[in-house]
Design an enzyme around this catalytic site. Structure first.
Site, short mmCIF file in Angstrom:
data_model
loop_
_atom_site.label_atom_id
_atom_site.label_comp_id
_atom_site.label_asym_id
_atom_site.label_seq_id
_atom_site.Cartn_x
_atom_site.Cartn_y
_atom_site.Cartn_z
N GLU A 190 0.92 -1.23 0.11
CA GLU A 190 -0.14 -0.02 -0.08
C GLU A 190 0.90 1.27 -0.06
OE1 GLU A 190 -0.59 -2.48 1.93
OE2 GLU A 190 -2.57 -3.20 1.82
N GLU A 309 -16.28 2.19 -11.25
CA GLU A 309 -16.44 1.14 -12.22
C GLU A 309 -17.36 0.14 -11.59
OE1 GLU A 309 -12.95 -0.05 -14.57
OE2 GLU A 309 -13.90 -2.27 -14.49
#
Ligand SMILES: *[C@@H]1O[C@H](CO)[C@@H](O)[C@H](O)[C@H]1NC(C)=O
Ligand SMILES: *[C@@H]1O[C@H](CO)[C@@H](O)[C@H](O)[C@H]1NC(C)=O
Ligand SMILES: *[C@@H]1O[C@H](CO)[C@@H](O)[C@H](O)[C@H]1NC(C)=O
Ligand SMILES: *[C@@H]1O[C@H](CO)[C@@H](O)[C@H](O)[C@H]1NC(C)=O
Ligand SMILES: *[C@@H]1O[C@H](CO)[C@@H](O)[C@H](O)[C@H]1NC(C)=O
Ligand SMILES: *[C@@H]1O[C@H](CO)[C@@H](O)[C@H](O)[C@H]1NC(C)=O
Ligand SMILES: *[C@@H]1O[C@H](CO)[C@@H](O)[C@H](O)[C@H]1NC(C)=O
Ligand SMILES: *[C@@H]1O[C@H](CO)[C@@H](O)[C@H](O)[C@H]1NC(C)=O
Length: 525
Positions: A190, A309
């Protein structure tokens, strides 16, 4: 003929029954935040954007008409996110005479190109749909000199194309949570993602301050991020925020992606995977957990959570499922459920020849140009979420009403705190084609609502109809067809579908609505 059966408007005389669902006239205290208008929005595959939008000399008017229809229904034209897998493949070629040069590599996918160059005219596509706002997706995936040159040279082209009141957001990378072990080492974390994201977005900002200085700061300089494929892949979205994703205070939307399952996954069917309210709740629950986790940790404050999306089944949808009327009904349930759970906008993903697409913008040798079944679901969601003209972010709230069967779903819309509409979706399969096509008449189900504070009132009914779950044509919203063959996507009222039905709320506040299996309706207060 179910049509004539259907419109024998029920007059309810019974006392309030225990099966009636109570709907309060004012918004419940625990209701989700208001949706962002526009809520109904799209994501268009980066490599398909020229097909969908066209260019200066050949704008795609059919696409524009379909977007204008949704603007009329929901009050605002959909926002368009231009991105997807192919945004991380695209490189810039200043000498390319066409918008895009894409080469399909079947071992990667036969649905979109893997080797991609875009030319200067690619950016003309951002000015073919008046009134629409866009997000442009930059390539984060590739780590080559060509990719760095692409970033540096395309910022000025993109910002100029998006400086006509049509800018929504930037985006740096698509689904970077899937980069780990793919286009990045297996130990990519991350923190590595955040560091790379910050360094590349700062390059964008430096380029903007030279090419489009007005767009380099404040409200005009915002990103969709982190655009992860999902809440629990190889990177954790919450950790991404902890690791400083928003250090520059430029994340405008906390954008995540979602699919119900894979087109090729075993056991995926309409009845099991899509026309199933339990499955919808389960899919959205992963996002609700992230929203709660961020809130508990005081992260992403004031940054709306959206699905940048989403669609039915990843790998571009499954033929017979994702392109059917059943998928349109799923789309209504899924999107309204999101709206009821603090997911404040959804961008349904589109691409040329994609099975789940709401429309096919051009004729190809795989798919005929036209309005597809899922679009009619978009129309109903838009009608359900209308909060008046213009962008806004608070006055429309959606509540999921409890139903007893997982093939039923119902929602209430509150506008400015007051009950405005009730939607009901019946997701019982009813096939009208095929060997086991029902020869008997189509079954229907009856729903009762208790509107104690709204007695003795007539409510108008608008219906989402088709011949059956498996219909891929002949679909209507409130009697309207938006088919290309009729008037290029302009609304056309069909004469073979009954409209203008009303149902009456009796003196006890009870109202009854009958729905044929595999159909949906809105009651307007
Ligand atoms: C514009 O689109 C048309 C139709 O697809 C195409 O023939 C033409 O080459 C395009 N123009 C540019 C500059 O890309
Ligand atoms: C398009 O890309 C292919 C594959 O990389 C290449 O062979 C071809 O020359 C390119 N065409 C143009 C016009 O650049
Ligand atoms: C991550 O993996 C790469 C090789 O793939 C290696 O060079 C690098 O040292 C590793 N980084 C860490 C922090 O382990
Ligand atoms: C509906 O979805 C739930 C959750 O995924 C699943 O357990 C159930 O079996 C599904 N129902 C049907 C009829 O397949
Ligand atoms: C279909 O169209 C594609 C893209 O234009 C082309 O590459 C392919 O050869 C065509 N296939 C057939 C069977 O005509
Ligand atoms: C409808 O057709 C599909 C596909 O053939 C089939 O899987 C499904 O069981 C059918 N549903 C009903 C209710 O007949
Ligand atoms: C739907 O059913 C009607 C009545 O049976 C029929 O006339 C029509 O052709 C059907 N539509 C489609 C798309 O199959
Ligand atoms: C109504 O007419 C349209 C267009 O001719 C057709 O596609 C559709 O199936 C018809 N619907 C019904 C319910 O007959």
């Amino acid at each position: 003929m179910f049509i004539s059966l259907l419109f024998t408007a029920a007059v309810v005389t019974a006392a309030p029954s225990s099966s009636a669902v109570s709907v309060s006239k004012t918004v419940p205290k625990d209701a989700a935040s208001g949706i962002l208008a526009p809520f109904v929005s799209f994501s268009i595959e980066f490599s398909s954007f020229p097909d969908f939008a066209g260019n200066k000399s050949k704008p795609n008017r059919f696409s524009n008409q379909l977007l204008d229809n949704l603007a009329d229904l929901q009050g605002v034209k959909p926002y368009i996110r231009v991105g997807g897998n192919t945004q991380d493949f695209a490189l810039y070629d200043p000498n390319l005479k066409t918008q895009i040069n894409g080469t399909v590599v079947p071992s990667v996918s036969s649905d979109y190109p893997y080797i991609i160059s875009i030319g200067p005219s690619y950016f003309e596509a951002y000015n073919t749909w008046p009134g629409a706002k866009f997000s442009h997706g930059f390539n984060l995936g590739k780590k080559t000199t060509a990719a760095m040159n692409t970033l540096i040279s395309t910022v000025p082209l993109a910002c100029k194309a998006l400086s006509n009141g049509n800018f929504a957001h930037w985006e740096m990378g698509n689904e970077p949570d899937l980069f780990t072990g793919q286009v990045r080492p297996a130990n990519w974390t991350e923190q590595d993602y955040v560091d790379e994201w910050l360094s590349k977005t700062r390059i964008v900002q430096r380029q903007l301050s030279k090419a489009c200085p007005d767009m380099a700061h404040g409200e005009y300089y915002k990103y969709l991020a982190p655009s992860f494929a999902g809440p629990s892949n190889r990177l954790n979205p919450v950790k991404t925020w902890q690791d400083g994703l928003n250090s520059d205070n430029d994340v405008g939307m906390n954008s995540m992606h979602n699919y119900m399952g894979g087109a090729d996954s075993p056991g995926v069917t309409l009845a099991h995977t899509l026309m199933n309210h339990t499955a919808v709740i389960k899919s959205v629950a992963n996002h609700v957990a992230v929203i709660n986790n961020l809130e508990e940790n005081n992260l992403a404050k004031g940054v709306p959570y959206i699905l940048g999306e989403m669609n039915s089944l990843y790998h571009q949808g499954k033929p017979g499922l994702s392109n059917s009327f059943g998928a349109a009904l799923w789309g209504v349930d899924f999107n309204l459920y999101c709206a009821s759970q603090n997911i404040r906008r959804t961008h349904m993903h589109q691409g040329t020849d994609y099975r789940y697409a709401s429309w096919q913008p051009i004729e190809t040798n795989k798919t005929s140009m036209g309005t597809k079944a899922p679009y009619y679901g978009n129309a109903m969601v838009a009608a359900m979420l209308n909060g008046g003209k213009g962008e806004h972010n608070s006055n429309v709230q959606v509540v999921n009403l409890p139903m007893t069967q997982e093939t039923d779903a119902a929602y209430a819309t509150y506008v400015n705190g007051r009950l405005a509409r009730i939607a009901v979706i019946n997701m019982q399969e009813y096939n009208y084609t095929g060997t086991d096509a029902a020869s008997a008449s189509r079954p229907s189900a009856t729903y009762q609502f208790h509107l104690s504070e709204t007695p003795s009132k007539s409510l108008s009914v608008q219906r989402l109809l088709a011949n059956g779950t498996d219909a891929i044509t002949g679909i209507t919203w409130d009697g309207w067809s938006y088919n290309y063959e009729l008037k290029g996507g302009n609304p056309v009222r069909l004469s073979n579908v009954t409209i203008g039905q009303t149902v009456h709320v009796n003196s006890k506040g009870l109202v009854e609505l009958e729905l044929p299996y595999s159909s949906a309706a809105i009651l307007n207060l």
